[in-house]
Write a protein that holds these residues in place. Structure first.
Motif, short mmCIF file in Angstrom:
data_model
loop_
_atom_site.label_atom_id
_atom_site.label_comp_id
_atom_site.label_asym_id
_atom_site.label_seq_id
_atom_site.Cartn_x
_atom_site.Cartn_y
_atom_site.Cartn_z
N GLN A 37 0.85 -1.19 0.00
CA GLN A 37 0.00 0.00 0.00
C GLN A 37 0.88 1.24 0.00
O GLN A 37 1.68 1.45 0.91
N ASP A 38 0.73 2.03 -1.02
CA ASP A 38 1.49 3.26 -1.17
C ASP A 38 0.53 4.41 -1.45
O ASP A 38 -0.50 4.23 -2.10
N LEU A 39 0.94 5.61 -0.99
CA LEU A 39 0.11 6.78 -1.21
C LEU A 39 -0.17 6.97 -2.70
O LEU A 39 0.75 6.92 -3.52
N GLY A 40 -1.43 7.16 -3.03
CA GLY A 40 -1.80 7.40 -4.42
C GLY A 40 -1.99 6.16 -5.26
O GLY A 40 -2.47 6.24 -6.39
N HIS A 41 -1.62 5.00 -4.70
CA HIS A 41 -1.75 3.76 -5.48
C HIS A 41 -2.72 2.77 -4.86
O HIS A 41 -3.03 1.76 -5.45
N GLY A 42 -3.18 3.04 -3.70
CA GLY A 42 -4.06 2.08 -3.05
C GLY A 42 -3.32 0.80 -2.75
O GLY A 42 -2.12 0.78 -2.49
N LEU A 43 -4.02 -0.31 -2.82
CA LEU A 43 -3.42 -1.62 -2.59
C LEU A 43 -3.10 -2.26 -3.93
O LEU A 43 -3.96 -2.34 -4.80
N ARG A 44 -1.89 -2.75 -4.07
CA ARG A 44 -1.51 -3.44 -5.29
C ARG A 44 -1.06 -4.85 -4.95
O ARG A 44 -0.28 -5.06 -4.02
N LEU A 45 -1.53 -5.80 -5.72
CA LEU A 45 -1.26 -7.20 -5.47
C LEU A 45 0.15 -7.57 -5.93
O LEU A 45 0.53 -7.32 -7.07
N LYS A 57 2.03 -14.67 -9.81
CA LYS A 57 2.36 -13.26 -9.77
C LYS A 57 1.10 -12.41 -9.81
O LYS A 57 0.12 -12.74 -10.47
N GLY A 58 1.21 -11.29 -9.12
CA GLY A 58 0.15 -10.30 -9.18
C GLY A 58 0.56 -9.15 -10.07
O GLY A 58 1.27 -9.33 -11.06
N GLU A 59 0.17 -7.97 -9.68
CA GLU A 59 0.39 -6.76 -10.48
C GLU A 59 1.83 -6.26 -10.42
O GLU A 59 2.38 -5.77 -11.40
N VAL A 60 2.48 -6.37 -9.24
CA VAL A 60 3.82 -5.80 -9.04
C VAL A 60 4.76 -6.81 -8.40
O VAL A 60 5.21 -6.63 -7.27
N PRO A 61 5.14 -7.91 -9.08
CA PRO A 61 5.92 -8.97 -8.45
C PRO A 61 7.44 -8.78 -8.46
O PRO A 61 8.15 -9.47 -7.73
N ASP A 62 7.94 -7.85 -9.27
CA ASP A 62 9.39 -7.73 -9.46
C ASP A 62 10.09 -7.38 -8.15
O ASP A 62 9.73 -6.44 -7.46
N GLY A 63 11.14 -8.16 -7.86
CA GLY A 63 11.93 -7.92 -6.66
C GLY A 63 11.45 -8.68 -5.45
O GLY A 63 12.04 -8.57 -4.37
N TYR A 64 10.40 -9.45 -5.60
CA TYR A 64 9.82 -10.21 -4.49
C TYR A 64 9.80 -11.71 -4.82
O TYR A 64 9.70 -12.10 -5.97
N VAL A 65 9.89 -12.50 -3.75
CA VAL A 65 9.81 -13.96 -3.88
C VAL A 65 8.85 -14.46 -2.79
O VAL A 65 8.89 -13.96 -1.66
N GLY B 90 -12.96 -2.60 -3.61
CA GLY B 90 -12.18 -3.62 -4.29
C GLY B 90 -13.10 -4.35 -5.27
O GLY B 90 -14.19 -4.78 -4.89
N ALA B 91 -12.66 -4.47 -6.52
CA ALA B 91 -13.50 -5.10 -7.55
C ALA B 91 -13.00 -6.49 -7.87
O ALA B 91 -11.79 -6.73 -7.97
N VAL B 92 -13.97 -7.38 -8.03
CA VAL B 92 -13.65 -8.74 -8.44
C VAL B 92 -13.16 -8.73 -9.88
O VAL B 92 -13.74 -8.05 -10.73
N GLN B 93 -12.13 -9.49 -10.15
CA GLN B 93 -11.57 -9.56 -11.49
C GLN B 93 -12.37 -10.53 -12.35
O GLN B 93 -12.82 -11.57 -11.87
N SER B 97 -12.43 -14.91 -9.61
CA SER B 97 -13.33 -14.27 -8.64
C SER B 97 -12.68 -14.02 -7.29
O SER B 97 -13.21 -13.30 -6.47
N TYR B 98 -11.51 -14.61 -7.07
CA TYR B 98 -10.90 -14.45 -5.75
C TYR B 98 -9.86 -13.34 -5.71
O TYR B 98 -9.35 -12.98 -4.67
N LYS B 99 -9.51 -12.79 -6.89
CA LYS B 99 -8.55 -11.68 -6.92
C LYS B 99 -9.28 -10.35 -6.98
O LYS B 99 -10.28 -10.22 -7.68
N LEU B 100 -8.76 -9.39 -6.24
CA LEU B 100 -9.37 -8.07 -6.22
C LEU B 100 -8.40 -7.01 -6.71
O LEU B 100 -7.20 -7.11 -6.52
N ILE B 101 -8.97 -5.98 -7.32
CA ILE B 101 -8.21 -4.77 -7.61
C ILE B 101 -8.84 -3.66 -6.81
O ILE B 101 -10.07 -3.56 -6.73
#
Lengths: 111, 112
Positions: A37-45, A57-65, B90-93, B97-101
């Motif tokens: 969670q970062d300001l202006g970005h909300g929660l990113r997977l 992988k989610g939206e921002v996986p680079d650099g993580y394991v 948070g919206a279901v993708q 259905s279990y991933k949210l944005i």
């Protein structure tokens, strides 16, 4: 008590170091997630897991394991921490379509 | 990729006033979750909306889903200081259905 716990709650480290954030849930939920969670970005997977030994992988996986050898644990590792990874990290778990339950977060600062 | 825009980004209201927070999606909504986050803490699940036109209430909080507008609204009646925090949708993708944005959140402050 049942729930989802994250540790540590706060962590300060230096660039280049490896750091692992822990997540433990007692519900036996099949799905687990890591967000930042970062300001202006909300929660990113960052990464998620549908079951033990299944991660993706989610939206921002680079650099993580991540790994998930047991259903209840889902550690997140920064192999070589960078300043851009300073953030608040949240772990969550769920059963399929049901709401995700979140931990209290780990506030990570990388100097 | 799908994006969720929340408005307003922040809100300060006097105790007792009503308020509405909106969450607008760039794509079709297949389900929408509302969470509340107290400062420095994790997210607490509030409500889940799955069908167009669906409306749910919990205590003084009501959420609606408008499929046609690709939008959900969260309405708080007679706000109290305990309502203060960050509200996230948070919206279901579509593909899972279990991933949210999530949207970037609306910060609410209620003045006594």
């Amino acid at each position: 008590d049942a729930g989802i716990t994250q540790s540590p709650r706060y962590k300060i480290t230096e660039t280049g170091r490896q750091v692992t954030l822990m997540c433990h849930q007692t519900w036996s939920h099949s799905y687990m997630f890591w967000y930042r969670q970062d300001l202006g970005h909300g929660l990113r997977l960052i990464y998620y897991s549908a079951a033990a030994d299944i991660t993706d992988k989610g939206e921002v996986p680079d650099g993580y394991v991540v790994s998930r050898s047991k259903t209840e644990n889902f550690p997140l590792t920064l192999e070589s921490a960078t300043r851009s990874q300073t953030s608040v990290y949240f772990c969550a778990s769920s059963v399929g379509d049901w709401p995700q339950h979140f931990g209290d977060g780990t506030r990570l600062s990388i100097l | 990729s799908q994006e969720l825009e929340q408005s307003p980004q922040s809100l300060i209201v006097q105790e007792g006033k009503n308020l509405t927070i909106n969450c607008t999606s760039s794509k079709t909504l297949y389900g929408l979750y509302w969470y509340k986050q107290k400062y420095g803490e994790g997210l607490i699940f509030l409500m889940m909306l799955q069908k167009g036109g669906e409306e749910k209430s919990h205590e003084k909080i009501t959420a609606k889903l408008d499929e046609k507008k690709q939008q959900s609204s969260l309405h708080i009646t007679a706000s109290q200081p305990s309502h203060a925090g960050i509200y996230l949708c948070g919206a279901v993708q579509m593909d899972s259905s279990y991933k949210l944005i999530f949207g970037s959140g609306t910060r609410l402050l209620v003045r006594p």
